[in-house]
Design a protein around this motif. Structure first.
Motif, PDB file in Angstrom:
ATOM      1  N   VAL A  89      -4.050  -8.656   4.013  1.00 15.47           N
ATOM      2  CA  VAL A  89      -3.627  -7.548   3.147  1.00 15.47           C
ATOM      3  C   VAL A  89      -3.298  -6.338   4.021  1.00 15.47           C
ATOM      4  CG1 VAL A  89      -4.224  -6.075   1.190  1.00 15.47           C
ATOM      5  CG2 VAL A  89      -5.077  -8.433   1.277  1.00 15.47           C
ATOM      6  N   TRP A  90      -2.013  -6.199   4.336  1.00 16.29           N
ATOM      7  CA  TRP A  90      -1.506  -5.034   5.075  1.00 16.29           C
ATOM      8  C   TRP A  90      -1.115  -3.914   4.105  1.00 16.29           C
ATOM      9  CZ3 TRP A  90       0.133  -4.996  10.491  1.00 16.29           C
ATOM     10  CH2 TRP A  90      -0.143  -6.186  11.178  1.00 16.29           C
ATOM     11  N   SER A  91      -0.731  -4.289   2.929  1.00 12.49           N
ATOM     12  CA  SER A  91      -0.233  -3.361   1.918  1.00 12.49           C
ATOM     13  C   SER A  91      -1.352  -2.431   1.438  1.00 12.49           C
ATOM     14  CB  SER A  91       0.323  -4.169   0.736  1.00 12.49           C
ATOM     15  OG  SER A  91       0.766  -3.339  -0.300  1.00 12.49           O
ATOM     16  N   SER A  92      -0.995  -1.191   1.120  1.00 10.30           N
ATOM     17  CA  SER A  92      -1.975  -0.232   0.598  1.00 10.30           C
ATOM     18  C   SER A  92      -2.005  -0.303  -0.925  1.00 10.30           C
ATOM     19  CB  SER A  92      -1.615   1.192   1.038  1.00 10.30           C
ATOM     20  OG  SER A  92      -1.536   1.274   2.449  1.00 10.30           O
ATOM     21  N   PRO A  93      -3.190  -0.305  -1.529  1.00 11.11           N
ATOM     22  CA  PRO A  93      -3.283  -0.383  -2.991  1.00 11.11           C
ATOM     23  C   PRO A  93      -2.746   0.870  -3.673  1.00 11.11           C
ATOM     24  CG  PRO A  93      -5.392  -0.872  -1.927  1.00 11.11           C
ATOM     25  CD  PRO A  93      -4.502  -0.281  -0.895  1.00 11.11           C
ATOM     26  N   SER A  94      -2.336   0.705  -4.938  1.00  5.67           N
ATOM     27  CA  SER A  94      -1.930   1.815  -5.805  1.00  5.67           C
ATOM     28  C   SER A  94      -2.732   1.739  -7.094  1.00  5.67           C
ATOM     29  CB  SER A  94      -0.431   1.738  -6.122  1.00  5.67           C
ATOM     30  OG  SER A  94       0.335   1.723  -4.942  1.00  5.67           O
ATOM     31  N   PHE A  95      -2.842   2.867  -7.789  1.00  9.16           N
ATOM     32  CA  PHE A  95      -3.657   2.934  -9.007  1.00  9.16           C
ATOM     33  C   PHE A  95      -2.935   3.788 -10.039  1.00  9.16           C
ATOM     34  CE2 PHE A  95      -7.349   5.036 -11.255  1.00  9.16           C
ATOM     35  CZ  PHE A  95      -7.738   3.917 -11.982  1.00  9.16           C
ATOM     36  N   PHE A 135      -2.953  -2.119  -8.093  1.00  9.77           N
ATOM     37  CA  PHE A 135      -1.876  -3.005  -7.654  1.00  9.77           C
ATOM     38  C   PHE A 135      -1.918  -3.111  -6.138  1.00  9.77           C
ATOM     39  CE2 PHE A 135      -0.670  -0.748 -11.481  1.00  9.77           C
ATOM     40  CZ  PHE A 135      -0.275  -1.765 -12.333  1.00  9.77           C
ATOM     41  N   VAL A 136      -1.783  -4.336  -5.617  1.00 13.58           N
ATOM     42  CA  VAL A 136      -1.808  -4.524  -4.170  1.00 13.58           C
ATOM     43  C   VAL A 136      -1.045  -5.801  -3.806  1.00 13.58           C
ATOM     44  CG1 VAL A 136      -4.016  -5.778  -4.181  1.00 13.58           C
ATOM     45  CG2 VAL A 136      -3.307  -4.531  -2.119  1.00 13.58           C
ATOM     46  N   GLY A 137      -0.328  -5.754  -2.690  1.00  9.52           N
ATOM     47  CA  GLY A 137       0.412  -6.909  -2.198  1.00  9.52           C
ATOM     48  C   GLY A 137      -0.327  -7.603  -1.075  1.00  9.52           C
ATOM     49  N   SER A 138       0.046  -8.866  -0.813  1.00 12.74           N
ATOM     50  CA  SER A 138      -0.627  -9.660   0.215  1.00 12.74           C
ATOM     51  C   SER A 138       0.392 -10.474   0.993  1.00 12.74           C
ATOM     52  CB  SER A 138      -1.655 -10.583  -0.446  1.00 12.74           C
ATOM     53  OG  SER A 138      -2.151 -11.556   0.459  1.00 12.74           O
ATOM     54  N   ASP A 139      -0.031 -10.913   2.177  1.00 14.73           N
ATOM     55  CA  ASP A 139       0.806 -11.801   2.986  1.00 14.73           C
ATOM     56  C   ASP A 139       1.019 -13.159   2.331  1.00 14.73           C
ATOM     57  OD1 ASP A 139       1.472 -10.133   5.049  1.00 14.73           O
ATOM     58  OD2 ASP A 139       0.540 -11.323   6.626  1.00 14.73           O
ATOM     59  N   ASP A 140       0.257 -13.468   1.284  1.00 16.67           N
ATOM     60  CA  ASP A 140       0.480 -14.737   0.580  1.00 16.67           C
ATOM     61  C   ASP A 140       1.709 -14.672  -0.330  1.00 16.67           C
ATOM     62  OD1 ASP A 140      -0.347 -13.263  -1.636  1.00 16.67           O
ATOM     63  OD2 ASP A 140      -2.288 -14.264  -1.822  1.00 16.67           O
ATOM     64  N   GLY A 141       2.389 -13.511  -0.351  1.00 12.59           N
ATOM     65  CA  GLY A 141       3.627 -13.371  -1.114  1.00 12.59           C
ATOM     66  C   GLY A 141       3.428 -12.938  -2.555  1.00 12.59           C
ATOM     67  N   PHE A 142       2.179 -12.674  -2.948  1.00 17.06           N
ATOM     68  CA  PHE A 142       1.918 -12.249  -4.323  1.00 17.06           C
ATOM     69  C   PHE A 142       1.682 -10.741  -4.404  1.00 17.06           C
ATOM     70  CE2 PHE A 142       0.870 -16.745  -4.908  1.00 17.06           C
ATOM     71  CZ  PHE A 142       1.402 -17.003  -6.164  1.00 17.06           C
ATOM     72  N   GLY A 180       8.365 -13.473  -0.219  1.00 18.17           N
ATOM     73  CA  GLY A 180       7.787 -13.507   1.121  1.00 18.17           C
ATOM     74  C   GLY A 180       6.616 -12.564   1.235  1.00 18.17           C
ATOM     75  N   LYS A 181       6.101 -12.418   2.438  1.00 19.84           N
ATOM     76  CA  LYS A 181       4.946 -11.568   2.692  1.00 19.84           C
ATOM     77  C   LYS A 181       5.189 -10.136   2.229  1.00 19.84           C
ATOM     78  CE  LYS A 181       3.680 -14.111   6.909  1.00 19.84           C
ATOM     79  NZ  LYS A 181       3.524 -14.003   8.379  1.00 19.84           N
ATOM     80  N   VAL A 182       4.194  -9.566   1.559  1.00 18.00           N
ATOM     81  CA  VAL A 182       4.218  -8.126   1.298  1.00 18.00           C
ATOM     82  C   VAL A 182       3.466  -7.498   2.464  1.00 18.00           C
ATOM     83  CG1 VAL A 182       3.654  -6.279  -0.302  1.00 18.00           C
ATOM     84  CG2 VAL A 182       4.187  -8.561  -1.176  1.00 18.00           C
ATOM     85  N   ARG A 183       4.200  -7.097   3.480  1.00 16.16           N
ATOM     86  CA  ARG A 183       3.557  -6.688   4.718  1.00 16.16           C
ATOM     87  C   ARG A 183       3.019  -5.262   4.568  1.00 16.16           C
ATOM     88  NH1 ARG A 183       2.530  -8.844   9.858  1.00 16.16           N
ATOM     89  NH2 ARG A 183       2.082 -10.692   8.633  1.00 16.16           N
TER      90      ARG A 183
END
Length: 340
Positions: free
Chosen positions: A157-163, A169-176, A194-197
């Protein structure tokens, strides 16, 4: 909500007020009560008085910091990416989320995480939400520093969460892209291309939309309520920065060297602006100046008119700019890899 929008005004052609050498920076600065907070790859956190241009305090954490700090009340929250520079003198072999006293820099609490942290912290009610390289999203009690819950993904999980006030809400390298409730339970997840870097979910409050990019060059607009895809675009290079949204337009930067403006609802392209290198810096926009500011790996900081896409300003630095601008108190702050 990661909108990239500032309520402050800044000149369409800012003039240099001051430069201070602190150390190379990837993390974006944070501003509160005439104090600017900056964290460096060399593991130091600084609090600067903006008008007197003096260091109020600094704290040496030791491990590299690339996660952008968060100010909440009297606390400054930051996290480490220990393996970023293994030669760093204070290399610990572990990572910590720190809460520092914003007035003094003294440690209030710390929370140990197994994986490195690139993700920047987000406040959700009484919790700090942050992602890590060990594929986990953590919820930490903001007062005590104790773990409240964790949510496991299948990728880093490189992506920063939002609220948005109710959902995380948060993105992941698993593409979700994941939507969680305040108890850390999955509400929905949407598979992207693809990855949510390092792109973070940008939330539109009025239209209840989410804007996010992927490492495969995807640009997406989704519905906050159920994760359905409203529209998407395909770029030729990775989209690593976070979007910014203002009124009916959303702005995306890409590793194809371009900044794009799209219509929020239809996804139709309004304009594009090209720099001399990739853009990893997330844009910041001020409605009053009608200008979008961002950095480029070509070592320049740009100002672009949000309506026309024409350049209003360009400022040279001594190294790449992948930190994102902070606009506050009628000033623009940004750190660089040149240590300034």
């Amino acid at each position: 909500m990661r909108t990239g929008l500032s309520s402050s005004s800044v000149s369409r052609k800012p003039s240099l007020r001051w430069i201070m050498e602190l150390g190379p920076m990837v993390a974006s600065p944070a501003f509160d009560s005439n104090t600017i907070y900056a964290a460096t790859i060399t593991g130091r956190v600084f609090a600067l008085q903006t008008y007197q241009r003096q260091i109020l305090w600094h704290s040496t954490i030791g491990s590299p910091i690339v996660s952008s700090p968060l100010v909440h009340g009297d606390l400054l929250i930051t996290a480490t990416f220990d393996s970023w520079v293994k030669e760093t003198a204070g290399f610990l072999g572990k990572n910590l989320v720190y809460a520092l006293n914003g007035k003094t820099g003294e440690e209030v609490w710390n929370f140990e995480i197994d994986g490195d942290v690139f993700s920047s912290p987000c406040v959700a009610k009484d919790m700090i939400i942050i992602g890590s390289m060990n594929k986990v999203v953590f919820a930490i009690d903001i007062s005590s520093g104790n773990k409240k819950w964790t949510f496991e993904t299948q990728g880093e999980v490189w992506s920063s969460p939002s609220f948005n006030g109710d959902q995380i809400f948060v993105g992941s390298d698993d593409g979700f892209l994941y939507c969680l409730n305040l108890e850390g339970k999955l509400q929905w997840k949407t598979k992207l291309n693809g990855k949510v870097r390092s792109s973070s979910p940008c939330l539109s409050d009025e239209k209840k939309l989410i804007f996010i990019g992927t490492h495969n060059g995807g640009i997406y607009c989704l519905d906050q309520s159920d994760g359905s895809i409203r529209w998407d675009k395909q770029m030729t290079k990775p989209v690593l920065s976070s979007a910014a949204a203002l009124k009916d337009a959303v702005f995306f930067a890409s590793s194809d060297r371009k900044m794009y403006s799209f219509d929020c609802i239809s996804g139709s392209k309004i304009w594009e602006f090209e720099t001399a290198d990739r853009i990893w810096s997330s844009p910041a926009v001020t409605e009053y100046s009608n200008v979008l500011f961002f950095g480029s790996l070509d070592s320049h900081i740009y100002g672009v008119d949000i309506s026309t896409g024409s350049q209003t300003w360009k400022f040279p630095t001594m190294n790449i700019i992948d930190s994102s601008p902070c606009i506050a108190s009628n000033m623009l702050f940004i750190g660089g890899r040149d240590g300034l």
